[in-house]
Structures are given as C-alpha cells and as structure tokens.
Design a protein around this motif. Structure first.
Motif, PDB file in Angstrom:
ATOM      1  N   TRP A 231      49.756  41.213  47.741  1.00 41.72           N
ATOM      2  CA  TRP A 231      48.347  41.348  47.369  1.00 41.72           C
ATOM      3  C   TRP A 231      47.464  40.489  48.267  1.00 41.72           C
ATOM      4  O   TRP A 231      46.405  40.933  48.719  1.00 41.72           O
ATOM      5  CB  TRP A 231      48.145  40.939  45.905  1.00 41.72           C
ATOM      6  CG  TRP A 231      48.524  42.004  44.933  1.00 41.72           C
ATOM      7  CD1 TRP A 231      49.037  43.240  45.220  1.00 41.72           C
ATOM      8  CD2 TRP A 231      48.423  41.938  43.511  1.00 41.72           C
ATOM      9  NE1 TRP A 231      49.277  43.942  44.064  1.00 41.72           N
ATOM     10  CE2 TRP A 231      48.907  43.174  42.999  1.00 41.72           C
ATOM     11  CE3 TRP A 231      47.993  40.967  42.621  1.00 41.72           C
ATOM     12  CZ2 TRP A 231      48.944  43.435  41.646  1.00 41.72           C
ATOM     13  CZ3 TRP A 231      48.038  41.227  41.261  1.00 41.72           C
ATOM     14  CH2 TRP A 231      48.506  42.461  40.788  1.00 41.72           C
ATOM     15  N   PHE A 232      47.900  39.256  48.504  1.00 41.16           N
ATOM     16  CA  PHE A 232      47.090  38.369  49.324  1.00 41.16           C
ATOM     17  C   PHE A 232      47.037  38.858  50.772  1.00 41.16           C
ATOM     18  O   PHE A 232      46.009  38.712  51.443  1.00 41.16           O
ATOM     19  CB  PHE A 232      47.639  36.948  49.282  1.00 41.16           C
ATOM     20  CG  PHE A 232      46.713  35.945  49.901  1.00 41.16           C
ATOM     21  CD1 PHE A 232      45.610  35.478  49.200  1.00 41.16           C
ATOM     22  CD2 PHE A 232      46.919  35.492  51.190  1.00 41.16           C
ATOM     23  CE1 PHE A 232      44.733  34.571  49.779  1.00 41.16           C
ATOM     24  CE2 PHE A 232      46.059  34.587  51.771  1.00 41.16           C
ATOM     25  CZ  PHE A 232      44.958  34.123  51.059  1.00 41.16           C
ATOM     26  N   LEU A 277      39.351  31.029  49.920  1.00 40.35           N
ATOM     27  CA  LEU A 277      40.365  32.082  49.961  1.00 40.35           C
ATOM     28  C   LEU A 277      41.565  31.642  50.794  1.00 40.35           C
ATOM     29  O   LEU A 277      42.723  31.868  50.422  1.00 40.35           O
ATOM     30  CB  LEU A 277      39.747  33.351  50.545  1.00 40.35           C
ATOM     31  CG  LEU A 277      40.597  34.629  50.481  1.00 40.35           C
ATOM     32  CD1 LEU A 277      40.868  35.014  49.031  1.00 40.35           C
ATOM     33  CD2 LEU A 277      39.881  35.764  51.205  1.00 40.35           C
ATOM     34  N   GLY A 281      45.457  31.048  49.580  1.00 37.04           N
ATOM     35  CA  GLY A 281      46.615  31.651  50.232  1.00 37.04           C
ATOM     36  C   GLY A 281      47.631  30.629  50.652  1.00 37.04           C
ATOM     37  O   GLY A 281      48.844  30.842  50.519  1.00 37.04           O
TER      38      GLY A 281
END
Length: 336
Positions: A231-232, A277, A281
């Motif tokens: 997803w990331f 973000l 991650g």
C-alpha cells in the motif's frame, strides 16, 4: 500415563487478587464436562504472589494441575506458546485468568470441536468493556481482515479451542513475535466460531495499555501480510505522480503569469505533508526490519524457571532406574 483429552492453558500475569475466584470456578466447570483434562497455568514473570498461589493450588490438585513459572515476563502470546509446548491434550483451550470469559463456556467450544472443526474461536456477547475499547476493537478487526485476509470476528478474545494438529503446527514455528489466533487460523482447515458470555473482571485492571494494543496490532499487521508495504509503495507512486504534475503546473503558471510570492505557505504545508509521509514509510519499513532483527538473533523466546507437575511416568522411570542401579551395585559386592 494416560494422556488427557483436554488441556486448558491459562497465562498468568499479576493476577493475585483474581486467582482464588478462578480456582473456585474452573475445576467444577471442567469436572462437569466428563472429560479427562489438565490445566496448565503459565506464570508470565508476575511480580505479585501469583507464583506462590499457583504452588499452593498445585499442592491441592496435583492430579490435573501443572504450572510453568517463567523467569521473566515474555508477553501473553509467548506464555501461551510455552503452555502449548508442554500441553498433552487432543483439544487445547486458551483462557484468560481474569474470568471475563467464564470457564463454564468452555463446554461450548468442546462441543463445536467435536462436530469436526479443528479451530474454534469465540465472539463475546454483550461485551463488558468500555465504549472506546469496543469501538477500537471493531475498527482494528475490520482493518486487520482487509490487510491479512484472516477472518476473526473478535480478535481480542482469547477463549479459543485448537486441535492437536493445529497446536503442533504452531509449535513448529519459531517466531519471536506472533499473534496466536491469527497463526492458528492460517493452519486450520475447518475453523468455526461460537458466541460466548462475557463478564466484568473479577479483580484488577487490564494488562493491555493503549500502547500495548497498538503494538499488538502492529505485530499482527506486519507478521501476517506484506500489504502495508505494498500500500505504501502504491501511495509513494501516486504522490510522486502528483508532485510531478504539480511541478509542471507551477512551471506553466510561471511562464504565463511570471514569478509570484503567493502560495508560499501552501508549498510549506505540502512539504510538511510529504515529510510526514516519508517518516511514516520509514517507520513502517522499520517494523519489518525490526522483526527480522529480532528473529535472526535466535534468542530464546522465554526462560522457564520451574515446572510444577505430577508426572507418574517420569517418577516410574526414575524409580526403575534406581532399582537397576541398586541391583548392579549388589552384584558387584557379591563378586568382590
């Protein structure tokens, strides 16, 4: 020695106040089932008098009571793993010591197992937890099912039954951090669930803090799926595409309208979003790397300080060995 049909594994951590009530209810409940059974208490490094109470209870019912005393706190799931490695029954049931799941409900799981299922979970009826905890649990259940494809309606409930084959498969795994209900689900061929009653804690407070619950769900997500990383990765590609598009728009805008000072704070907000973000991650990647790091060290998952059990077969073997030694010594004396 005759092996029991049923093994009940109960992890114990600072449950001194509630253990007398547990002892008073679980033995009559299991006696009423009409099955041969054993109860394996696993003291998970308790700092109160839980270990002393287990020793006293073992002295009262040594025929069906066994206790593993861990040298240090290893966590609920590692304590259960220790109990799995020592249990001898064909059906193994896990139960919390706080009596939120009544021992009298074990019969429902046994009956369901006898229908041919190899793993039976339970769903709490009219949960006695706080509204926030109930809502958070349901939300995490939905997120976990989407990520791992493991369908467990009530993942926080440890009243569950496992077949010997499923427990043997779990014992073959050497993971240092795992979530036992989810691991069992991956091995089960015919899982099922039953609805059970739920009560308030007899004494004490929950040993799971908010951080512990978050930590447990991180282990669940990263231990059974690569979907968070995938997803990331897709999110990173979308952000990169959006950033490239924004860059082109800014260049076109500059060529048409000339340089501008406006929009500076918008760019700051966008930059902070991208930095956040990136940090998320890095943290997600760190979760997977951390699991690898813990695994490759090959440290023991738990240390057992003492085992309380009344093993007739072991005692018989020791007695037989002592007789053989005595006979051999007597024969040597006669020859001399």
């Amino acid at each position: 020695m005759t092996m029991p049909t049923l093994s009940v594994v109960i992890p114990i951590y600072n449950e001194e106040a509630g253990l007398p009530a547990l002892f008073a209810r679980i033995y009559p409940a299991l006696d009423a089932l009409g099955e041969t059974y054993e109860i394996i208490y696993v003291n998970d490094g308790s700092r109160d008098r839980s270990a002393a109470l287990l020793r006293e209870q073992f002295a009262r019912r040594p025929d069906v009571t066994r206790a593993l005393l861990l040298a240090a706190n290893a966590g609920q799931h590692m304590a259960i793993m220790a109990g799995f490695e020592y249990c001898r029954g064909e059906i193994i049931v896990t139960l919390d010591a706080d009596l939120q799941n009544p021992p009298e409900e074990i019969g429902k799981l046994i009956a369901k197992m006898k229908e041919g299922h190899d793993y039976v979970g339970s769903i709490r009826k009219k949960r006695q937890d706080s509204l926030f905890r109930t809502w958070a649990s349901k939300a995490m259940n939905q997120l976990r099912e989407k990520i791992t494809r493991i369908r467990i309606t009530d993942q926080g409930n440890m009243l569950r039954a496992y077949s010997r084959g499923v427990v043997d498969a779990i014992n073959s795994c050497k993971e240092v951090a795992t979530f036992i209900p989810a691991l069992a689900y991956t091995f089960a061929r015919n899982p099922a669930e039953v609805v059970v009653e739920h009560e308030e804690r007899v004494a004490g407070d929950s040993k799971y803090s908010l951080y512990s619950l978050i930590r447990l769900n991180f282990d669940l997500m990263t231990g059974f799926s690569l979907v968070p990383l995938q997803w990331f990765s897709m999110l990173g590609m979308l952000v990169a595409l959006g950033s490239g598009t924004l860059f082109v728009l800014l260049i076109v805008r500059r060529l048409i309208f000339g340089p501008e000072a406006e929009g500076l704070f918008t760019l700051f907000a966008l930059m902070f979003f991208l930095i956040g973000l990136a940090l998320f991650g890095i943290g997600l990647l760190g979760e997977y790397i951390g699991r690898i790091y813990q695994q490759v060290r090959l440290r023991p998952r738990y240390l057992i300080e003492a085992v309380l059990e009344n093993d007739v077969s072991v005692q018989a073997n020791v007695s037989e060995a002592n007789v053989k030694v005595a006979v051999a010594a007597d024969q040597r004396q006669k020859k001399e």
